[in-house]
Design a protein around this motif. Structure first.
Motif, short mmCIF file in Angstrom:
data_model
loop_
_atom_site.label_atom_id
_atom_site.label_comp_id
_atom_site.label_asym_id
_atom_site.label_seq_id
_atom_site.Cartn_x
_atom_site.Cartn_y
_atom_site.Cartn_z
N GLU A 82 0.70 -1.29 0.17
CA GLU A 82 -0.01 0.14 -0.12
C GLU A 82 0.81 1.30 0.21
OE1 GLU A 82 -3.25 -0.07 -0.75
OE2 GLU A 82 -3.29 -2.16 -0.67
N SER A 83 2.14 1.19 0.76
CA SER A 83 2.99 2.29 0.73
C SER A 83 3.51 2.58 -0.61
CB SER A 83 4.12 2.17 1.70
OG SER A 83 3.51 2.30 3.04
N LEU A 84 3.71 1.45 -1.32
CA LEU A 84 4.36 1.67 -2.70
C LEU A 84 3.46 2.12 -3.74
CD1 LEU A 84 6.81 1.08 -4.67
CD2 LEU A 84 5.89 -1.19 -5.04
N ARG A 85 2.17 1.77 -3.65
CA ARG A 85 1.23 2.16 -4.49
C ARG A 85 1.02 3.97 -4.22
NH1 ARG A 85 -3.39 -1.99 -5.81
NH2 ARG A 85 -4.71 -0.18 -5.32
N ALA A 86 0.91 4.12 -2.78
CA ALA A 86 0.68 5.72 -2.67
C ALA A 86 1.87 6.44 -3.05
CB ALA A 86 0.52 5.98 -1.16
N GLY A 87 3.01 5.78 -3.23
CA GLY A 87 4.43 6.64 -3.35
C GLY A 87 4.53 6.75 -4.98
N LEU A 88 3.93 5.56 -5.42
CA LEU A 88 3.93 5.69 -6.93
C LEU A 88 2.97 6.61 -7.71
CD1 LEU A 88 4.77 1.97 -7.99
CD2 LEU A 88 6.35 3.69 -8.15
N ALA A 89 1.81 6.77 -6.98
CA ALA A 89 0.75 7.60 -7.59
C ALA A 89 1.40 9.11 -7.46
CB ALA A 89 -0.44 7.33 -6.71
N ALA A 90 2.40 9.22 -6.75
CA ALA A 90 2.89 10.93 -6.25
C ALA A 90 3.91 11.06 -7.17
CB ALA A 90 3.05 10.90 -4.85
N VAL A 91 4.60 10.20 -7.85
CA VAL A 91 5.63 10.47 -8.83
C VAL A 91 5.31 11.18 -10.02
CG1 VAL A 91 7.26 9.29 -10.26
CG2 VAL A 91 7.04 8.53 -8.14
N PRO A 92 5.75 12.33 -10.34
CA PRO A 92 5.33 13.34 -11.38
C PRO A 92 5.46 12.50 -12.60
CG PRO A 92 7.05 14.48 -10.00
CD PRO A 92 7.06 12.86 -9.51
N ASP A 93 4.63 12.95 -13.61
CA ASP A 93 4.61 12.35 -14.93
C ASP A 93 6.02 12.50 -15.56
OD1 ASP A 93 2.12 11.43 -14.56
OD2 ASP A 93 1.19 13.32 -15.91
#
Length: 196
Positions: A82-93
């Motif tokens: 869940e932490s990985l998913r949240a972090g990847l969602a915040a990585v800029p395009d």
């Protein structure tokens, strides 16, 4: 190539007895140490995922790296996935790749991160190896990020996505890093003894 840094630092550290982000090694919180390594390696932007003791950890992060993007994972208690998913969602395009670092691996140096990041491509996966044994850090090219996020769940981060793949590049880092992780007070005492 633009490589973003993703630091996973949300866990409660049940076996440690305190959140690992705030555990100190050489009078420095592990989250501070990891962010410095990512910064020195050239990872930008740097995204740090917090969860346990988030208020305290946010203060430490803002002191250590005011430019870091802080994400508090809403479901961090469900595990690393869940932490990985949240972090990847915040990585800029704009990032071509993402280097993933775990807060409880203080032996991974800026030199190791930079070496693995230098081998990254937007379509590839590269990981650090220690005398041939796979470990961290891992760099995922932009083309893999959605699939990595989809495969992450509960306490399974990217391990399931990496399992059985024959297209993962290997970069030897054992001369500039250690693969030790800090899960327990005994692990911490051992590392303190090695560094003292």
């Amino acid at each position: 190539m633009a490589v973003a840094g993703l630091l996973l630092a949300a866990g409660a550290g049940r076996r440690m007895g305190t959140p690992k982000a705030l555990v100190e090694l050489d009078d420095e919180p592990l989250v501070t140490r990891a962010l410095r390594s990512l910064r020195e390696a050239g990872a930008s932007p740097r995204v740090v995922v917090l969860g346990a003791a988030a208020e305290d950890a946010v203060r430490v992060v803002s002191d250590a790296d005011p430019e870091a993007v802080v994400v508090v994972a809403p479901r961090w208690v469900d595990g690393m996935g869940e932490s990985l998913r949240a972090g990847l969602a915040a990585v800029p395009d704009g990032a071509d790749a993402v280097v993933v670092l775990l807060v409880d691996t203080p032996g991974i140096t800026a030199a190791a991160l930079a070496r693995v990041m230098a081998a990254a491509t937007p379509g590839g996966i590269v990981r650090g190896v220690y005398e041939g044994r796979p470990g961290h850090p891992v760099v995922f090219g932009r083309h893999h990020l959605a699939a990595v996020a989809a495969a992450a769940h509960d306490d399974v981060g990217a391990r399931g996505y990496l399992a059985g793949r024959d297209d993962v590049g290997a970069v030897e880092v054992s001369d500039v890093a250690t693969r030790d992780d800090v899960d327990t007070p005994a692990d911490l005492a051992r590392l303190r003894g090695q560094e003292g």
